[in-house]
Design a protein around this motif. Structure first.
Motif, PDB file in Angstrom:
ATOM      1  N   VAL A  16      53.873 -31.173  40.812  1.00 27.16           N
ATOM      2  CA  VAL A  16      52.944 -32.059  41.514  1.00 27.16           C
ATOM      3  C   VAL A  16      52.950 -33.434  40.834  1.00 27.16           C
ATOM      4  O   VAL A  16      53.219 -33.544  39.641  1.00 27.16           O
ATOM      5  N   VAL A  17      52.677 -34.473  41.626  1.00 30.32           N
ATOM      6  CA  VAL A  17      52.386 -35.783  41.044  1.00 30.32           C
ATOM      7  C   VAL A  17      50.865 -35.918  40.992  1.00 30.32           C
ATOM      8  O   VAL A  17      50.193 -35.758  42.017  1.00 30.32           O
ATOM      9  N   LEU A  18      50.345 -36.176  39.808  1.00 28.29           N
ATOM     10  CA  LEU A  18      48.912 -36.415  39.645  1.00 28.29           C
ATOM     11  C   LEU A  18      48.740 -37.891  39.308  1.00 28.29           C
ATOM     12  O   LEU A  18      49.379 -38.401  38.388  1.00 28.29           O
ATOM     13  N   CYS A  80      45.699 -51.776  37.765  1.00 31.20           N
ATOM     14  CA  CYS A  80      46.039 -51.326  39.124  1.00 31.20           C
ATOM     15  C   CYS A  80      45.456 -49.921  39.330  1.00 31.20           C
ATOM     16  O   CYS A  80      45.662 -49.035  38.504  1.00 31.20           O
ATOM     17  N   ASN A  81      44.754 -49.736  40.419  1.00 35.05           N
ATOM     18  CA  ASN A  81      44.180 -48.426  40.708  1.00 35.05           C
ATOM     19  C   ASN A  81      45.290 -47.512  41.256  1.00 35.05           C
ATOM     20  O   ASN A  81      45.760 -47.695  42.368  1.00 35.05           O
ATOM     21  N   GLN A  82      45.690 -46.526  40.441  1.00 33.99           N
ATOM     22  CA  GLN A  82      46.787 -45.624  40.825  1.00 33.99           C
ATOM     23  C   GLN A  82      46.314 -44.169  40.900  1.00 33.99           C
ATOM     24  O   GLN A  82      47.078 -43.248  40.661  1.00 33.99           O
ATOM     25  N   ILE A  83      45.052 -43.998  41.229  1.00 32.53           N
ATOM     26  CA  ILE A  83      44.481 -42.647  41.234  1.00 32.53           C
ATOM     27  C   ILE A  83      45.006 -41.821  42.410  1.00 32.53           C
ATOM     28  O   ILE A  83      45.354 -40.656  42.268  1.00 32.53           O
ATOM     29  N   PHE A  84      45.105 -42.464  43.580  1.00 35.25           N
ATOM     30  CA  PHE A  84      45.325 -41.685  44.800  1.00 35.25           C
ATOM     31  C   PHE A  84      46.804 -41.587  45.174  1.00 35.25           C
ATOM     32  O   PHE A  84      47.309 -42.279  46.051  1.00 35.25           O
ATOM     33  N   GLN A 246      30.194 -36.568  50.173  1.00 30.61           N
ATOM     34  CA  GLN A 246      30.504 -36.202  48.779  1.00 30.61           C
ATOM     35  C   GLN A 246      31.939 -35.665  48.634  1.00 30.61           C
ATOM     36  O   GLN A 246      32.363 -35.314  47.552  1.00 30.61           O
ATOM     37  N   MET A 247      32.665 -35.559  49.749  1.00 31.35           N
ATOM     38  CA  MET A 247      34.086 -35.172  49.777  1.00 31.35           C
ATOM     39  C   MET A 247      34.319 -33.666  49.569  1.00 31.35           C
ATOM     40  O   MET A 247      35.310 -33.257  48.967  1.00 31.35           O
ATOM     41  N   ASN A 248      33.422 -32.832  50.097  1.00 30.89           N
ATOM     42  CA  ASN A 248      33.563 -31.377  49.907  1.00 30.89           C
ATOM     43  C   ASN A 248      34.848 -30.793  50.488  1.00 30.89           C
ATOM     44  O   ASN A 248      35.312 -29.755  50.018  1.00 30.89           O
ATOM     45  N   SER A 249      35.407 -31.436  51.510  1.00 34.38           N
ATOM     46  CA  SER A 249      36.644 -30.858  52.091  1.00 34.38           C
ATOM     47  C   SER A 249      37.880 -31.235  51.291  1.00 34.38           C
ATOM     48  O   SER A 249      38.974 -30.751  51.564  1.00 34.38           O
ATOM     49  N   ASN A 250      37.702 -32.100  50.291  1.00 37.04           N
ATOM     50  CA  ASN A 250      38.858 -32.636  49.579  1.00 37.04           C
ATOM     51  C   ASN A 250      39.146 -31.904  48.266  1.00 37.04           C
ATOM     52  O   ASN A 250      39.379 -32.505  47.233  1.00 37.04           O
ATOM     53  N   VAL A 251      39.099 -30.581  48.338  1.00 35.74           N
ATOM     54  CA  VAL A 251      39.469 -29.748  47.182  1.00 35.74           C
ATOM     55  C   VAL A 251      41.000 -29.653  47.127  1.00 35.74           C
ATOM     56  O   VAL A 251      41.685 -30.249  47.953  1.00 35.74           O
ATOM     57  N   PHE A 252      41.535 -28.884  46.189  1.00 39.52           N
ATOM     58  CA  PHE A 252      42.998 -28.784  46.085  1.00 39.52           C
ATOM     59  C   PHE A 252      43.405 -27.362  45.702  1.00 39.52           C
ATOM     60  O   PHE A 252      42.882 -26.804  44.739  1.00 39.52           O
ATOM     61  N   CYS A 296      43.349 -36.087  47.414  1.00 34.08           N
ATOM     62  CA  CYS A 296      43.837 -37.476  47.465  1.00 34.08           C
ATOM     63  C   CYS A 296      44.614 -37.878  46.218  1.00 34.08           C
ATOM     64  O   CYS A 296      45.498 -38.719  46.280  1.00 34.08           O
ATOM     65  N   SER A 297      44.245 -37.294  45.079  1.00 37.48           N
ATOM     66  CA  SER A 297      44.854 -37.752  43.832  1.00 37.48           C
ATOM     67  C   SER A 297      46.030 -36.884  43.383  1.00 37.48           C
ATOM     68  O   SER A 297      46.556 -37.051  42.296  1.00 37.48           O
TER      69      SER A 297
END
Length: 304
Positions: A16-18, A80-84, A246-252, A296-297
């Motif tokens: 994975v890329v984090l 630079c924001n590179q989180i996502f 709160q982004m509850n659907s954005n788990v991984f 996203c990240s």
């Protein structure tokens, strides 16, 4: 060479890329924000601090290490924001597809060149310029590819509209054997609770046959109903407007049984455990302030 393999969202993850929160830069000005939630926090003086976000991302890296997942990180670009990392490219089957993202995020793509260059040349796909797409809108699910889109006439003025119809058609042409199903998403430049920035902000498949879903994220009710029928009502965890915010659907998902989730998602995490999932809880509430979370990240490269 990297032998990419992504057929769905939940098979056992191997590489994975984090993203990275290092040198993510100062708090942006309101006019430089890409989404209404970031704007809220800039105005309120609660925009996340770099050290807090670095700590949150390291907690995810530690979970990957625990499960023996190979982790790639972008090269750090100063301020630079590179989180996502999901925004800049995504993998379907054995192909890596570069996202046509907001022009001022171009350098983020260069920061993962060391990954891109390990993929066979014929499997590195750059879509035509007219195709706008970000990885948060694209979900491979076995025979299907689910894509979030927005086709309103005001598309050019909606900064939160990231994937257009041209991209949906291009992806269908790339994978003719797949059923590509697109969903019109609710967009707002100003109200984070009325804005599904990407498809994974209001929907995500988990396990073998379950899904997290938020009805109001979808503009067209019968498209939402299609997903309910596809997974079955008893297999769906419906999140509230506040939980979507709160982004509850954005788990991984690390596998069909193991999910990384935010530690404050009490109702969701309880339901997941009742359904037999192992939940790896991490702190991610600061990163969530930028309208993105765990999916996203991360950009999966290889799953079983």
């Amino acid at each position: 060479m990297l032998e990419l393999n992504i057929k769905n969202e939940t098979s056992r993850l191997r590489a994975v890329v984090l993203g990275t929160a290092k040198s993510s830069g100062p708090t942006p000005k309101v006019e430089a924000c890409y989404d209404p939630k970031s704007v809220e926090h800039v105005i309120a003086g609660t925009y996340p601090k770099e050290e807090d976000m670095v700590m949150e991302m390291e907690a995810v890296a530690a979970v990957f290490e625990k499960y023996d997942v190979k982790v790639y990180r972008p090269e750090v670009i100063k301020d630079c924001n590179q989180i996502f990392s999901r925004d800049i490219a995504f993998v379907i089957e054995d192909k890596i597809i570069r996202a046509n993202i907001l022009p001022n995020r171009e350098k983020e793509v260069k920061a993962i060149k060391h990954v891109w260059d390990q993929v066979k040349k014929e499997n590195r796909i750059i879509l035509p310029e007219a195709c706008h797409v970000e990885g948060g809108d694209v979900m491979p699910w076995n025979d299907h590819i689910f894509i979030g889109t927005y086709s309103g006439e005001d598309y050019p003025n909606i900064i939160t509209a990231r994937t257009n119809t041209d991209a949906v058609i291009a992806i269908q042409e790339l994978f003719p054997e797949k059923i590509v199903k697109s969903f019109e998403l609710r967009k707002s430049n100003t109200n984070a609770k009325e804005n599904a920035l990407h498809l994974d902000c209001c929907f995500q498949p988990i396990g073998k046959d379950k899904a997290i879903l938020h009805k109001n994220g979808f503009l067209v009710e019968h498209e939402y109903e299609w997903l309910v029928d596809f997974f079955g009502k008893e297999n769906i965890f419906e999140i509230t407007k506040d939980e979507m915010y709160q982004m509850n659907s954005n788990v991984f998902s690390i596998s069909e049984n193991v999910i990384i989730s935010e530690k404050n998602f009490t109702r969701l995490n309880t339901w997941l455990r009742e359904k037999g999932f192992t939940i790896e809880e991490v702190p991610y509430a600061e990163i969530a302030k930028q309208e993105g979370l765990l999916r996203c990240s991360t950009m999966p490269l290889i799953r079983d």
